[in-house]
Scaffold this motif. Structure first.
Motif, PDB file in Angstrom:
ATOM      1  N   LEU A   1      -8.744  32.074 -16.632  1.00 43.10           N
ATOM      2  CA  LEU A   1      -8.608  31.342 -15.364  1.00 43.10           C
ATOM      3  C   LEU A   1      -9.015  29.878 -15.546  1.00 43.10           C
ATOM      4  CD1 LEU A   1      -8.113  31.421 -12.263  1.00 43.10           C
ATOM      5  CD2 LEU A   1     -10.579  31.871 -12.024  1.00 43.10           C
ATOM      6  N   ASP A   2      -8.166  28.997 -15.031  1.00 45.29           N
ATOM      7  CA  ASP A   2      -8.495  27.553 -14.988  1.00 45.29           C
ATOM      8  C   ASP A   2      -8.424  27.098 -13.539  1.00 45.29           C
ATOM      9  OD1 ASP A   2      -8.734  27.024 -17.820  1.00 45.29           O
ATOM     10  OD2 ASP A   2      -6.560  27.334 -17.928  1.00 45.29           O
ATOM     11  N   VAL A   3      -9.451  26.408 -13.096  1.00 42.33           N
ATOM     12  CA  VAL A   3      -9.481  25.918 -11.708  1.00 42.33           C
ATOM     13  C   VAL A   3      -9.697  24.404 -11.714  1.00 42.33           C
ATOM     14  CG1 VAL A   3     -10.296  28.099 -10.757  1.00 42.33           C
ATOM     15  CG2 VAL A   3     -11.956  26.395 -11.524  1.00 42.33           C
ATOM     16  N   PHE A   4      -9.070  23.745 -10.742  1.00 43.35           N
ATOM     17  CA  PHE A   4      -9.191  22.297 -10.576  1.00 43.35           C
ATOM     18  C   PHE A   4      -9.541  22.011  -9.120  1.00 43.35           C
ATOM     19  CE2 PHE A   4      -6.183  23.194 -13.948  1.00 43.35           C
ATOM     20  CZ  PHE A   4      -6.626  22.386 -14.975  1.00 43.35           C
ATOM     21  N   ARG A   5     -10.682  21.378  -8.920  1.00 41.75           N
ATOM     22  CA  ARG A   5     -11.164  21.077  -7.569  1.00 41.75           C
ATOM     23  C   ARG A   5     -10.714  19.674  -7.155  1.00 41.75           C
ATOM     24  NH1 ARG A   5     -15.167  24.549  -5.691  1.00 41.75           N
ATOM     25  NH2 ARG A   5     -15.963  25.999  -7.280  1.00 41.75           N
ATOM     26  N   TYR A   6     -10.382  19.540  -5.865  1.00 40.59           N
ATOM     27  CA  TYR A   6      -9.962  18.245  -5.301  1.00 40.59           C
ATOM     28  C   TYR A   6     -10.749  18.003  -4.021  1.00 40.59           C
ATOM     29  CZ  TYR A   6      -6.058  18.581  -8.546  1.00 40.59           C
ATOM     30  OH  TYR A   6      -5.284  18.687  -9.679  1.00 40.59           O
ATOM     31  N   ASP A   7     -11.357  16.842  -3.940  1.00 39.83           N
ATOM     32  CA  ASP A   7     -12.129  16.445  -2.756  1.00 39.83           C
ATOM     33  C   ASP A   7     -11.188  15.746  -1.774  1.00 39.83           C
ATOM     34  OD1 ASP A   7     -13.895  15.493  -0.865  1.00 39.83           O
ATOM     35  OD2 ASP A   7     -15.389  14.823  -2.344  1.00 39.83           O
ATOM     36  N   LEU A   8     -11.150  16.232  -0.528  1.00 35.78           N
ATOM     37  CA  LEU A   8     -10.232  15.670   0.463  1.00 35.78           C
ATOM     38  C   LEU A   8     -10.611  14.265   0.912  1.00 35.78           C
ATOM     39  CD1 LEU A   8      -9.349  18.706   2.768  1.00 35.78           C
ATOM     40  CD2 LEU A   8      -8.203  17.860   0.725  1.00 35.78           C
ATOM     41  N   THR A   9     -11.831  13.846   0.573  1.00 32.76           N
ATOM     42  CA  THR A   9     -12.181  12.457   0.896  1.00 32.76           C
ATOM     43  C   THR A   9     -11.373  11.473   0.045  1.00 32.76           C
ATOM     44  OG1 THR A   9     -14.034  12.546  -0.674  1.00 32.76           O
ATOM     45  CG2 THR A   9     -14.506  13.040   1.652  1.00 32.76           C
ATOM     46  N   SER A  10     -10.822  11.955  -1.063  1.00 31.36           N
ATOM     47  CA  SER A  10      -9.851  11.191  -1.852  1.00 31.36           C
ATOM     48  C   SER A  10      -8.511  11.875  -1.645  1.00 31.36           C
ATOM     49  CB  SER A  10     -10.233  11.179  -3.334  1.00 31.36           C
ATOM     50  OG  SER A  10     -11.487  10.560  -3.524  1.00 31.36           O
ATOM     51  N   PRO A  11      -7.754  11.448  -0.645  1.00 31.91           N
ATOM     52  CA  PRO A  11      -6.610  12.254  -0.177  1.00 31.91           C
ATOM     53  C   PRO A  11      -5.406  12.271  -1.112  1.00 31.91           C
ATOM     54  CG  PRO A  11      -6.715  10.181   1.015  1.00 31.91           C
ATOM     55  CD  PRO A  11      -7.957  10.242   0.184  1.00 31.91           C
ATOM     56  N   VAL A  12      -5.353  11.411  -2.102  1.00 31.42           N
ATOM     57  CA  VAL A  12      -4.187  11.381  -2.989  1.00 31.42           C
ATOM     58  C   VAL A  12      -4.232  12.570  -3.938  1.00 31.42           C
ATOM     59  CG1 VAL A  12      -2.980  10.069  -4.779  1.00 31.42           C
ATOM     60  CG2 VAL A  12      -4.000   8.872  -2.838  1.00 31.42           C
ATOM     61  N   PHE A  13      -3.127  13.266  -4.029  1.00 32.66           N
ATOM     62  CA  PHE A  13      -3.019  14.394  -4.948  1.00 32.66           C
ATOM     63  C   PHE A  13      -2.348  13.898  -6.229  1.00 32.66           C
ATOM     64  CE2 PHE A  13      -0.591  18.047  -6.680  1.00 32.66           C
ATOM     65  CZ  PHE A  13      -1.667  18.862  -6.990  1.00 32.66           C
ATOM     66  N   ALA A  14      -3.134  13.735  -7.274  1.00 22.30           N
ATOM     67  CA  ALA A  14      -2.622  13.276  -8.566  1.00 22.30           C
ATOM     68  C   ALA A  14      -2.892  14.377  -9.583  1.00 22.30           C
ATOM     69  CB  ALA A  14      -3.303  11.977  -8.977  1.00 22.30           C
ATOM     70  N   SER A  15      -1.854  15.115  -9.938  1.00 24.54           N
ATOM     71  CA  SER A  15      -2.026  16.255 -10.839  1.00 24.54           C
ATOM     72  C   SER A  15      -0.776  16.415 -11.681  1.00 24.54           C
ATOM     73  CB  SER A  15      -2.287  17.529 -10.037  1.00 24.54           C
ATOM     74  OG  SER A  15      -2.297  18.657 -10.898  1.00 24.54           O
TER      75      SER A  15
END
Length: 380
Positions: free
Chosen positions: A47-61
């Motif tokens: 399993l690989d997980v990537f967390r994103y904080d919504l305070t930085s709204p840009v989704f760069a993946s």
């Protein structure tokens, strides 16, 4: 619970309210997971997980494309994608505030839950001007990468050129434009009355005297489009026109004629300049030959000539006065010769004047003797 998860080959992952999780199992996208405790497969730590904080709204993946291809419904639910075409600009707002500006052929993916989001799209091929209200908001938000501002002051106009072609005239005020894909230029033209000086212009008169003149002209632009489009620099054109006109006019005259006819020279030289400049949209008000500057040796010669002329005039006046004085004395003599009493009265006046300057007077033989000796009146 932990032991059971290990046996079943799974892992519990806690996702906070302000987070989103992208999970991959054995390198394959599982999905996007929201807040709460998520139970995910994890056999042999696959399993690989990537967390994103919504305070930085840009989704760069790097998994953005895989998400939209394999799980389009999940991706569209969690993500909002803004994309512009060729010649388009998009203003992206987040919760009523300007968040970003997208230039032509750009893309921005953001977390939908970080919104609300709003998009305003502009086709710059149809209109380059930016609404003044929007322009002020962009300036306050410091989103100026695709914006250019031009200020036109009172008494001026701005000529808008796009890709080298004149588009329209801008009135006084602030003007904002989208600066994307096109070369945009605003040429400011001052419509107020201005003065231009041609100082120290050297020329040769008809009698071969080198002089320097100072010329002044007042002008204003009445047709800014013609003034800018007809010549490279209308002020420089006026400068050269004044030089040429006065050189041609003064070169056909002697020095004495120039000094005597300065006003008429202005009228003769100015007419041609006015016609030529009006043809390019510039109106000439006044043209004046301000100064005629002579070489040092010529000034000395002219000073000598003027001094000689003034001396001659002074001699004439002096002789005229002497003649008048002599004529007056002759007339007085004739009157005295014809009237002896007048002569005696003059003698008494002279005696009175002499007596007024004498401190002590000694009289012999009495006053009657004095009068008889000095003044002897005959019986008339």
């Amino acid at each position: 619970m932990i032991f059971l998860d290990k046996i079943l080959g799974r892992k519990r992952v806690l996702v906070k309210e302000n987070e989103r999780l992208v999970a991959l199992h054995k390198g394959t996208i599982l999905g996007i997971f929201g807040p709460g405790q998520q139970v995910l497969p994890n056999r042999r730590n696959s399993l690989d997980v990537f967390r994103y904080d919504l305070t930085s709204p840009v989704f760069a993946s790097v998994y953005e494309k895989a998400l939209f291809e394999k799980l389009p419904e999940v991706a569209e639910y969690h993500l909002t994608v803004f994309r512009t075409g060729v010649g388009e600009v998009a203003v992206i707002e987040r919760d009523g505030a300007i968040y970003a500006i997208l230039g032509p052929s750009q893309k921005l993916a953001v977390w939908t839950e970080a919104g609300p989001w709003k998009e305003m799209r502009v086709d710059t091929a149809q209109e380059l001007a930016v609404d003044p209200v929007l322009a002020r908001r962009l300036v306050l938000a410091r989103k100026l990468e695709f914006l250019v501002n031009h200020a036109v002051l009172e008494g001026q106009v701005g000529l808008l050129f796009v890709d080298g072609t004149y588009v329209r005239t801008l009135e006084p005020g602030m003007h904002a434009f989208w600066n994307v894909g096109k070369a945009l230029q605003v040429k400011i033209v001052d419509l107020k009355r201005q003065s231009l000086d041609v100082a120290g212009q050297e020329l040769l008169t008809k009698d071969r005297v080198t002089i320097r003149v100072n010329i002044s002209a007042d002008y204003r632009v009445v047709d800014p489009v013609k003034a800018v489009g007809s010549v490279k620099d209308f002020a420089d054109t006026l400068y050269r026109a004044l030089q040429l006109a006065f050189r041609r006019t003064l070169g056909t005259m002697t020095l004495d004629q120039i000094l005597e006819r300065r006003v008429s020279i202005n009228a003769e030289a100015a007419e041609k300049v006015r016609e030529d400049m009006m043809a390019i949209g510039v109106e000439i008000a006044d043209i004046e030959l301000k100064d005629v500057i002579l070489p040092g040796d010529m000034r000395e010669i002219l000073n000598q000539v003027v001094a000689a002329e003034k001396q001659a005039e002074a001699n004439v006046i002096r002789r005229r006065e002497e003649t008048n004085a002599t004529r007056s004395l002759l007339n007085t003599a004739k009157v005295m010769a014809e009237h002896p009493v007048m002569l005696r009265l003059k003698e008494l006046e002279a005696l009175e004047a002499i007596a007024g300057k004498v401190d002590n007077l000694t009289i012999h033989n009495g006053t009657s003797g004095l009068m008889n000796d000095l003044v002897k009146l005959r019986d008339i």
